[in-house]
Design a protein around this motif. Structure first.
Motif, PDB file in Angstrom:
ATOM      1  N   LEU A 207      -6.613   9.771 -10.655  1.00 16.26           N
ATOM      2  CA  LEU A 207      -6.932   8.345 -10.690  1.00 16.26           C
ATOM      3  C   LEU A 207      -8.345   8.095 -11.204  1.00 16.26           C
ATOM      4  O   LEU A 207      -8.801   6.960 -11.202  1.00 16.26           O
TER       5      LEU A 207
ATOM      6  N   ASP B 137      -9.113   8.890   2.591  1.00 14.07           N
ATOM      7  CA  ASP B 137      -7.852   9.567   2.316  1.00 14.07           C
ATOM      8  C   ASP B 137      -7.075   8.791   1.257  1.00 14.07           C
ATOM      9  O   ASP B 137      -7.562   7.794   0.717  1.00 14.07           O
ATOM     10  N   SER B 138      -5.850   9.241   0.984  1.00 13.88           N
ATOM     11  CA  SER B 138      -5.147   8.600  -0.115  1.00 13.88           C
ATOM     12  C   SER B 138      -4.664   7.192   0.223  1.00 13.88           C
ATOM     13  O   SER B 138      -4.398   6.410  -0.679  1.00 13.88           O
ATOM     14  N   SER B 139      -4.600   6.831   1.508  1.00 12.88           N
ATOM     15  CA  SER B 139      -4.225   5.448   1.820  1.00 12.88           C
ATOM     16  C   SER B 139      -5.355   4.500   1.393  1.00 12.88           C
ATOM     17  O   SER B 139      -5.104   3.384   0.938  1.00 12.88           O
TER      18      SER B 139
ATOM     19  N   ILE C 236       1.448   7.814  -5.871  1.00 13.47           N
ATOM     20  CA  ILE C 236       0.358   8.807  -5.996  1.00 13.47           C
ATOM     21  C   ILE C 236       0.872  10.188  -5.579  1.00 13.47           C
ATOM     22  O   ILE C 236       0.649  11.187  -6.269  1.00 13.47           O
TER      23      ILE C 236
ATOM     24  N   ARG D 186      -8.246  -3.102   3.361  1.00 15.55           N
ATOM     25  CA  ARG D 186      -7.356  -3.941   2.551  1.00 15.55           C
ATOM     26  C   ARG D 186      -7.571  -5.425   2.877  1.00 15.55           C
ATOM     27  O   ARG D 186      -7.744  -6.251   1.973  1.00 15.55           O
TER      28      ARG D 186
ATOM     29  N   SER E 142      -7.784   2.054   6.794  1.00 16.16           N
ATOM     30  CA  SER E 142      -7.557   1.468   5.464  1.00 16.16           C
ATOM     31  C   SER E 142      -6.885   0.088   5.515  1.00 16.16           C
ATOM     32  O   SER E 142      -7.159  -0.733   4.635  1.00 16.16           O
TER      33      SER E 142
ATOM     34  N   ASP F 135      -1.709  12.728   4.648  1.00 16.99           N
ATOM     35  CA  ASP F 135      -2.977  13.431   4.385  1.00 16.99           C
ATOM     36  C   ASP F 135      -3.373  14.344   5.547  1.00 16.99           C
ATOM     37  O   ASP F 135      -4.473  14.213   6.118  1.00 16.99           O
TER      38      ASP F 135
ATOM     39  N   ILE G 107       2.287   2.124  -3.427  1.00 17.38           N
ATOM     40  CA  ILE G 107       1.305   2.779  -4.307  1.00 17.38           C
ATOM     41  C   ILE G 107       1.084   4.230  -3.860  1.00 17.38           C
ATOM     42  O   ILE G 107       1.056   5.155  -4.670  1.00 17.38           O
ATOM     43  N   LEU G 108       0.960   4.396  -2.562  1.00 13.43           N
ATOM     44  CA  LEU G 108       0.714   5.729  -1.997  1.00 13.43           C
ATOM     45  C   LEU G 108       1.844   6.701  -2.366  1.00 13.43           C
ATOM     46  O   LEU G 108       1.604   7.862  -2.716  1.00 13.43           O
TER      47      LEU G 108
ATOM     48  N   ILE H 104      -7.397   5.122  -1.116  1.00 14.70           N
ATOM     49  CA  ILE H 104      -7.304   5.080  -2.579  1.00 14.70           C
ATOM     50  C   ILE H 104      -6.205   4.077  -2.979  1.00 14.70           C
ATOM     51  O   ILE H 104      -6.370   3.315  -3.931  1.00 14.70           O
ATOM     52  N   ALA H 105      -5.094   4.084  -2.230  1.00 15.28           N
ATOM     53  CA  ALA H 105      -3.998   3.152  -2.535  1.00 15.28           C
ATOM     54  C   ALA H 105      -4.457   1.703  -2.384  1.00 15.28           C
ATOM     55  O   ALA H 105      -4.065   0.835  -3.163  1.00 15.28           O
ATOM     56  N   VAL H 106      -5.310   1.444  -1.393  1.00 14.10           N
ATOM     57  CA  VAL H 106      -5.842   0.087  -1.211  1.00 14.10           C
ATOM     58  C   VAL H 106      -6.705  -0.314  -2.423  1.00 14.10           C
ATOM     59  O   VAL H 106      -6.619  -1.436  -2.918  1.00 14.10           O
TER      60      VAL H 106
ATOM     61  N   GLN I 240      -4.799  -3.637  -9.150  1.00 11.55           N
ATOM     62  CA  GLN I 240      -3.580  -4.319  -9.645  1.00 11.55           C
ATOM     63  C   GLN I 240      -3.838  -5.812  -9.755  1.00 11.55           C
ATOM     64  O   GLN I 240      -3.516  -6.448 -10.754  1.00 11.55           O
TER      65      GLN I 240
ATOM     66  N   THR J  99       0.851  -1.205   0.000  1.00  9.85           N
ATOM     67  CA  THR J  99       0.000   0.000   0.000  1.00  9.85           C
ATOM     68  C   THR J  99       0.880   1.246   0.000  1.00  9.85           C
ATOM     69  O   THR J  99       0.606   2.213  -0.731  1.00  9.85           O
TER      70      THR J  99
ATOM     71  N   VAL K 298      -6.337   0.830  -5.422  1.00  7.76           N
ATOM     72  CA  VAL K 298      -5.398   0.602  -6.538  1.00  7.76           C
ATOM     73  C   VAL K 298      -4.788  -0.801  -6.418  1.00  7.76           C
ATOM     74  O   VAL K 298      -4.631  -1.507  -7.417  1.00  7.76           O
ATOM     75  N   GLU K 299      -4.489  -1.195  -5.194  1.00 10.36           N
ATOM     76  CA  GLU K 299      -3.905  -2.526  -4.982  1.00 10.36           C
ATOM     77  C   GLU K 299      -4.888  -3.617  -5.438  1.00 10.36           C
ATOM     78  O   GLU K 299      -4.485  -4.596  -6.083  1.00 10.36           O
TER      79      GLU K 299
END
Lengths: 267, 119
Positions: free
Chosen positions: B103, B64-66, A124, B38, B34, A159, A120-121, B68-70, B76, A117, B72-73
């Motif tokens: 994104l 938050d962006s964490s 971003i 996940r 997050s 964030d 990826i973060l 969003i990262a999950v 993937q 994670t 994205v994972e």
């Protein structure tokens, strides 16, 4: 304090016998972008450093999100610092780490996120500041402007709801500077991030500010919107805002102690 | 539409609609929560072998962006088997974050679950 992110009350700072901030009062509303203007030595960076808890206050109080900074324990102060984002003038990156690892550092230290994670973060955040293709480089391998953008990516890593920027435009080319301004505006308008920006770059200040304050010799001179500052009749404000060569700031230098200093009349 | 039991507060309902897995998410998702999202997503993907994940974010006022990262994972993993992630019912702040992070084009963003089922 309900709609306030930060409340500065009679904040005073002295270095030795010199008072660098004198009874400053300042409110920053939630979701607001406040620009602190001032020339070199005006005390604006000192005020910012007190607001992020990196130097102690000598008088008065600073409350951030309801917490009085001077009353926090060391552990609480550490926790406070992880809840805010700070972009330092130099970017303040670790030279031995790649740009990606610099940004990953607060995520690895302060969260339970898995490495997949975090990876990826980091991508971003690097994309946000236009540095994704430089992820594996060391700070010594990129330009000053890129270091600053990397510093911004790191400031945004967790964030934070409040971001402090110390001279975000200094040393950047005009296009990059405008892009950083655009990002500050988006973070504010879309995500409601509260921003406190210390700068003397007027183009940038006019682009991003909801409100501006001007500090001079450690004192609070004026507060207003961009239009109010542009239309101010105060000679000092006009000289600062329009970068005029004639005015109280230059007059002060001319009438200073140069002659008596040269002739050693004070000795 | 068989429901799959969920042990996660963030993910109150999971169900199959044909080859699609519909997941409703509830609450704000930040750095603290997050990792739970996940765990929930990766475990259900592994159990079901679904190729299309539809995330209904109607009850998510902020992520938050964490988070969003999950997402994205998850994408993937699904892309590797020719799948995709559809996001529906986005609230303004979530939509804004996806736009800021550029994104909004890698996920399939749809108005609601009905659109996702037609997609």
């Amino acid at each position: 304090m309900n709609d306030l992110a930060i409340k500065v009350s009679a904040a005073t700072k002295r270095f030795g016998k010199r008072t660098v901030l004198d009874q400053i009062n300042l409110d920053v509303k939630l979701g607001e972008t406040l620009v602190i203007l001032g020339g070199s030595g005006s005390g604006k960076s000192t005020l910012l450093r007190m607001m992020i808890g990196s130097i102690p206050i000598d008088g008065g109080d600073i409350e951030v999100m309801g917490k009085t900074l001077s009353k926090l324990t060391t552990a609480e102060l550490d926790e406070y610092r992880t809840s805010i984002g700070v972009l330092f003038q130099s970017g303040a990156l670790y030279n031995s780490m790649s740009i990606a690892d610099n940004i990953a550092l607060p995520l690895r230290e302060h969260t339970d996120l898995e490495e997949a994670t975090i990876e990826i973060l980091v991508k971003i955040k690097l994309e946000l500041v236009g540095l994704r293709e430089h992820a594996t480089k060391l700070p010594s391998e990129i330009s000053g402007g890129m270091k600053k953008r990397a510093g911004l990516a790191r400031a945004m890593a967790l964030d934070p709801k409040i971001l402090f920027y110390d001279e975000p435009s200094a040393g950047l080319d005009p296009v990059t500077s405008a892009e950083i301004d655009e990002l500050i505006i988006k973070l504010n308008k879309v995500l409601g991030v509260t921003s406190v920006v210390v700068t003397h770059e007027m183009d940038s200040a006019f682009r991003i500010a909801d409100r501006m304050v001007l500090l001079d010799r450690g004192k609070f001179i004026v507060s207003g919107t961009a239009d109010e500052m542009k239309n101010s009749q105060d000679p000092l404000v006009r000289q600062f805002v329009y970068g005029l060569t004639e005015g109280p700031l230059t007059e002060r230098k001319r009438t200073g102690s140069y002659e008596s200093d040269l002739l050693m009349e004070n000795i | 539409m068989p429901e799959i039991p969920s042990n996660h507060d963030l993910v109150p309902t999971i169900r199959h609609e044909g080859d699609k897995l519909i997941i409703a998410v509830r609450g704000e998702i930040d750095l603290h929560s997050s990792p739970d999202l996940r765990t929930a997503l990766l475990s259900v993907l592994q159990k079901t072998g679904a190729k299309t994940l539809v995330m209904n974010l109607a009850a998510v006022p902020y992520m938050d962006s964490s988070a969003i990262a999950v997402l994205v994972e998850a994408l993937q993993k699904l892309r590797k088997v020719g799948g995709k992630v559809c996001l529906t019912n986005l609230q303004p702040r979530v939509k804004g974050l996806l736009e800021i992070a550029r994104l909004n084009s890698i996920f399939t963003i749809l108005a609601d679950e009905a659109d996702a089922l037609k997609d």
